[in-house]
Scaffold this motif. Structure first.
Motif, PDB file in Angstrom:
ATOM      1  N   ARG A 115      -9.061  -0.944   2.473  1.00  0.00           N
ATOM      2  CA  ARG A 115      -8.071   0.345   1.927  1.00  0.00           C
ATOM      3  C   ARG A 115      -7.256   0.555   3.215  1.00  0.00           C
ATOM      4  O   ARG A 115      -5.970   0.940   2.854  1.00  0.00           O
ATOM      5  N   GLU A 116      -7.384   0.688   4.540  1.00  0.00           N
ATOM      6  CA  GLU A 116      -6.627   0.865   5.592  1.00  0.00           C
ATOM      7  C   GLU A 116      -5.738  -0.359   5.702  1.00  0.00           C
ATOM      8  O   GLU A 116      -4.458   0.104   6.241  1.00  0.00           O
ATOM      9  N   LEU A 141      -4.489  -2.433   3.267  1.00  0.00           N
ATOM     10  CA  LEU A 141      -3.644  -2.333   2.041  1.00  0.00           C
ATOM     11  C   LEU A 141      -3.289  -1.099   1.819  1.00  0.00           C
ATOM     12  O   LEU A 141      -3.585  -0.876   0.833  1.00  0.00           O
ATOM     13  N   THR A 142      -2.861  -0.391   2.606  1.00  0.00           N
ATOM     14  CA  THR A 142      -2.072   1.163   2.516  1.00  0.00           C
ATOM     15  C   THR A 142      -1.302   1.370   1.158  1.00  0.00           C
ATOM     16  O   THR A 142      -1.175   2.450   0.609  1.00  0.00           O
ATOM     17  N   THR A 143      -0.590   0.279   0.602  1.00  0.00           N
ATOM     18  CA  THR A 143       0.151   0.461  -0.494  1.00  0.00           C
ATOM     19  C   THR A 143      -0.419   0.168  -1.816  1.00  0.00           C
ATOM     20  O   THR A 143       0.344   0.242  -2.680  1.00  0.00           O
ATOM     21  N   GLU A 144      -1.828  -0.293  -1.855  1.00  0.00           N
ATOM     22  CA  GLU A 144      -2.255  -0.848  -2.873  1.00  0.00           C
ATOM     23  C   GLU A 144      -3.574   0.261  -3.261  1.00  0.00           C
ATOM     24  O   GLU A 144      -4.251   0.679  -2.235  1.00  0.00           O
ATOM     25  N   GLU A 145      -4.145   0.246  -4.434  1.00  0.00           N
ATOM     26  CA  GLU A 145      -5.251   0.819  -4.741  1.00  0.00           C
ATOM     27  C   GLU A 145      -6.269  -0.206  -4.560  1.00  0.00           C
ATOM     28  O   GLU A 145      -6.280  -1.599  -5.025  1.00  0.00           O
TER      29      GLU A 145
END
Length: 224
Positions: free
Chosen positions: A191-192, A194-198
């Motif tokens: 998550r960290e 891929l900051t632009t993705e759910e």
């Protein structure tokens, strides 16, 4: 092609999951089965101390751990202190290694490659770091690896424990320990990165299993 059963344990207490994988490993060691199995699981907040570790690397006071609902266990895998918790995807392959030339070092490299390939599919470049098992992005570990092997009477190795990929993990929980006893490096999560993705743990369970099938050249049979 080798057939491997996949058993999803959902979110399960560490000791319960350990008992399940140890039971399967015991059957392999005793020659009672030849089944190859990979367990997937998510644990509640848990600190494990490996055979080469020390509880000195748990830096949070016991009262803080109690308040956060952490359990602490000494375990028989390699490595030092590791955190497991919600949002972290754990794979426990319980395999006999004959199909992979009975090569433990190769097995560990293959586990690392499973994660490296899965991350590459979302354009995250990760790597091995000499002297530090696991998978790294820069100087931050995204996946811990701690394998345990025992030998059958025929000399074939049987694996347990495995890998833990931080997907949506609360990284602040790592502040309770010195992860793997390493003081000069950090931790990260999918998550960290891929900051632009759910980011979904369920999605990454399937992504990692697909990568496992490709790297190990196996056919997966999901048993829910």
């Amino acid at each position: 092609m080798v057939n491997v059963d996949v058993v999803s344990l959902g979110r399960l207490d560490y000791q319960q999951a350990l008992s399940i994988q140890e039971g399967q490993a015991a059957k392999l060691l005793a020659g009672e089965t030849e089944d190859q199995v990979v367990y997937t699981v998510e644990h509640p907040p848990t600190i494990t101390v490996g055979k080469n570790g020390t509880r000195d690397h748990i830096v949070a006071p016991e009262a803080t751990l109690d308040e956060l609902g952490f359990a602490v266990y000494d375990v028989d895998r390699g490595g030092d202190v590791t955190y497991h918790g919600p949002g972290q995807l754990v794979l426990y392959p319980v395999l006999h290694l004959g199909p992979w030339n009975n090569d433990v070092s190769r097995y560990v490299r293959m586990l690392e490659q499973v994660v490296i390939n899965a991350l590459k599919h979302v354009d995250v470049e990760s790597r091995r770091l000499d002297g530090y098992p696991g998978v790294w992005v820069g100087n931050a570990k995204v996946c811990a690896i701690g394998a345990r092997v025992k030998k059958r009477k025929n000399g074939e190795f049987v694996t347990s424990h495995g890998l833990a990929l931080n997907v949506t993990t609360d990284l602040s929980h790592f502040q309770t320990i010195v992860p793997c006893g390493i003081v000069d490096k950090g931790v990260t999560s999918v998550r960290e990165l891929l900051t632009t993705e759910e980011v979904s743990l369920f999605e990454w369970e399937h992504r990692l299993l697909d990568s496992f099938a490709d790297v190990f050249q196996v056919s997966l049979n999901e048993k829910r």
